[in-house]
Design a protein around this motif. Structure first.
Motif: not given
Length: 758
Positions: A35-52
């Motif tokens: 869930s630590y990494y899956t949470t990050a993926v969920g956050s990264m889907l929101r915008n490019f800043h989080n993705f990068f």
């Protein structure tokens, strides 16, 4: 079309099918994976800043503790298929299958078809490969990338292609951006093979080597240097770092600290929660910039850094060189004290083996020494075929001469130069998890295939002393398999271990008897000997399916991986925390280490009936049952509908639904509901991401007004932040916002409290 069909090896197809089953069957049942990494993926889907930046939370305030490349891939899969446990696991499952293919194609040209088949079969059935590939942890993708780089190296050396050489080193740099220094374990093999095999004059060879090294460095450091060059207030805090630096994270926390076992972040421990005051400091005069950048006068970072369910690691609270710190027992707890009245199990030191070697014993990694990979704690993960691989290497190198180094010799040396440094690291390292041993799988598999065929040829042709190594390898490998399995006879029955031992001894004796005779049964007997050697690893490789896996800290074995005490000897299916020797007095402690506790080894009466997360696997997940997680890192993996409805109804336009001191509380809302949530302190809750001034600005600007405090005990993090929330906020009665009448989930530190700050 007919030619294409003839090129397909009919034996390779079932091997790949087996790998697909081991790596992928049932992954659709894993709701959150790690869930630590899956949470990050969920956050990264929101915008490019989080993705990068691979941001952990929706606000882009703190990163995960690893580079972003694998998470970029997982995010791409989640974008296409939706965010699910299986969609973030799928890339790793495919990478596991791809690794089997790469081993096959790397071994076949030099050692032949039979060796390639055996190597592929060995790679597919290395238990730790199966365990890791069915999670969203990084290592399966890491190994695939290293193998791809090795394939380019082999091709480049064979054809004298500088471009393939540069691609090979570039791929190692890419692997660095997956898991940092772990990728460099392969470099001794790379440099040795290049010097031996690259056909060119020495001047050109050295220039090409310098160029390859430059590409390696440039690709490796590209993301780190880019991020570190961005002002700290314009990017997330680098999670789990000490100085808000990717380079420091790479060479410290994810680098040398693995060898020494001394995790710097461990000194943040649980000192505040337990009153130890290990890294306290009067922050009254510290500036926001100092806090953000983690200077000498950094915040009191009291998060629970030792969480057994860490994403990839757990910190050693020691700073004294022996796994201890300031009178603590290696956990961040003062000696003799545990949360909420829990008493340390008799004879158990949480630092493992009386504090020596950091966290080694605690996570089931055995005692340091040359035979560590053969100890019960580790041998079941990747060591089953080591006797065959090593004996095979002896035969493969038997005819080597200074002026007669063949391609077989060169490639054998490559695999040995991969195997030995990695094995040496794991033999002496102070801190790692069992699933890191996936790094041993490629060289063991390749040497097993090439070596077994070489031993068979020596046996068939009766080549002196080398002819005896085939029956010896069958005997030693099956005896070793018996040794590994017999420790689990109470769980799996004695038939498996005794059956493999008896069959191995019998086949070995028959091979010896028939050595000096020409007989048509020799080859079937040799094949039977190899199949008998696979009994143990195949059984172990299926255990994540048959006994349940652990997405947080994966490991193979019939007891599963239980996070805190490693994957062995804890009994039962998906056992949660089942302390040895009766486990002490558990009254009042609700560590949420459940799962399907069939066969848990704690004695009756040690754990009160109805303790959240300590009962059967059907317990209310809102009370922290952690099916398949094996540690506190995967708690709270379900949305509380009462909480969700309350926060949505009372949202008056705020950007973020709530902020929390424990990422576990944010995880289901980010993953399942696509809600925007802030995590105030990264994984441990102790990263100095926010100052009180920043929190005040968030509230005044209308971005957030609800704060969850508590949950994972010391994971509450920075006490200054927590105190500010309590001082400026109004506690919301539990009856209004949660279905848990006790007031939020009970973790190491008790209940979670919701505050409204306006």
């Amino acid at each position: 079309m007919n030619q294409a069909k003839r090129r397909i090896d009919p034996v390779l197809v079932p091997i790949l099918l087996l790998a697909a089953i081991l790596n992928g069957y049932g992954i659709w049942n894993d709701q959150y994976a790690n869930s630590y990494y899956t949470t990050a993926v969920g956050s990264m889907l929101r915008n490019f800043h989080n993705f990068f930046f691979a941001s952990l939370d929706s606000a882009g305030s703190v990163t995960v503790d690893k580079p972003p490349v694998v998470f970029w891939i997982q995010t791409a899969f989640a974008y296409v298929f939706g965010l699910h446990g299986w969609s973030v696991i799928l890339p790793q499952a495919l990478a596991g299958i791809g690794s089997v293919l790469l081993i096959y194609f790397m071994v076949k040209p030099t050692f032949g078809l039979a060796a390639a088949r055996i190597s592929a079969m060995a790679m597919a059935t290395v238990p730790v490969v199966a365990a890791v590939s069915r999670t969203n942890n990084i290592d399966s993708m890491l190994v695939f990338t290293l193998l791809l780089g090795s394939w380019f190296l082999f091709k480049g050396a064979g054809k004298g292609s500088i471009w393939r050489l540069l691609a090979a080193f570039g791929l190692i740099g890419l692997a660095f951006n997956m898991k940092m220094l772990q990728a460099y374990m392969i470099l001794p093999a790379f440099y040795l093979f290049y010097l031996l095999a690259f056909g060119a004059p020495w001047r050109k060879k050295l220039l090409a080597l310098v160029g390859g090294t430059a590409v390696l460095a440039a690709v490796s450091l590209s993301w780190a240097v880019t991020v570190d060059s961005i002002p700290a207030d314009e990017r997330p805090y680098i999670g789990s770092s000490e100085t808000n630096s990717v380079l420091e994270l790479a060479f410290g926390y994810n680098g040398l600290s693995r060898l020494t076992g001394q995790q710097n972040t461990g000194n943040r421990g649980m000192s505040n929660a337990m009153g130890a005051g290990n890294e306290r400091g009067d922050r009254s005069g510290e500036t926001a910039a100092q806090e953000t950048n983690g200077g000498a006068g950094r915040a009191d970072r009291s998060g629970m850094e030792i969480s057994p369910g860490t994403p990839d690691d757990a910190s050693n609270a020691g700073g004294d060189g022996d796994g201890r710190s300031n009178g603590m027992n290696g956990t961040g707890f003062p000696q003799g004290q545990m949360p909420n009245g829990f008493e340390m199990p008799t004879g158990m030191d949480f630092a493992g083996f009386n504090g020596g070697g950091g966290m080694g014993g605690m996570f089931g990694t055995g005692q340091k020494g040359p035979l560590r990979l053969f100890q019960t704690e580790l041998s079941g993960q990747a060591s089953w075929l080591l006797p065959t691989a090593l004996l095979g290497a002896v035969v493969l190198l038997a005819g080597i001469r200074r002026r007669n180094v063949t391609e077989q010799h060169k490639q054998t040396l490559f695999w040995l130069a991969w195997l030995f440094p990695a094995a040496a690291f794991f033999s002496v390292a102070g801190f790692f998890h069992q699933y890191y041993l996936i790094m041993l799988a490629p060289p063991v598999a390749a040497l097993t295939g090439a070596g077994f065929v070489a031993m068979w040829k020596a046996y068939r042709e009766r080549q002196g002393w080398m002819a005896w190594l085939l029956p010896l390898s069958v005997l030693l490998t099956t005896v070793f398999g018996w040794y590994i399995m017999q420790a689990y006879n109470d769980t799996i029955g004695a038939g498996w271990s005794i059956g493999e031992l008896a069959a191995g001894v019998l086949i070995s004796l028959v091979l010896v008897v028939m050595l000096q005779r020409a007989h048509s049964l020799k080859q079937p007997l040799a094949i039977a000997g190899f199949m008998v050697m696979l009994i143990g690893p195949v059984y172990w490789a299926f255990t994540p399916i048959t006994y349940g896996g652990n997405s947080m800290i994966p490991a193979a074995g019939p007891t599963g991986s239980n996070g805190m005490f490693g994957g062995g000897g804890m009994g039962g299916r998906n056992t949660g925390m089942a302390p040895p020797n009766g486990g002490g007095n558990m009254n009042g402690w609700q560590p949420s280490m459940g799962g399907n506790n069939e066969g848990a080894s704690a004695q009756a009466g040690d754990i009160p009936a109805g303790t959240p997360g300590m009962g059967n696997g059907n317990a209310d997940r809102n009370r922290s049952s952690m099916r398949g997680s094996g540690g506190p890192g995967n708690r709270n993996e379900q949305v509380d509908e009462t909480t969700l409805n309350y926060l949505r109804e009372h949202n008056t336009g705020e950007t973020y639904l709530f902020a929390t001191t424990d990422y576990n509380q944010a995880a289901p809302y980010i993953i399942d509901e696509n809600e925007a949530v802030i995590t105030l302190g990264g994984f441990s809750g102790s990263d100095p991401v926010y100052t009180t001034k920043k929190l005040e600005q968030l509230v005044e600007s209308g971005q957030v007004k609800y704060f969850m405090v508590g949950g994972m005990g010391g994971r509450g993090g920075n006490s200054e932040i927590t105190n500010w929330i309590k001082e400026h906020g109004t506690e919301v009665p539990a009856s209004e916002w949660t279905s848990n009448a006790e007031g939020g989930d009970s973790g190491f530190g008790g209940q979670t409290t919701l505050y409204e700050v306006q």
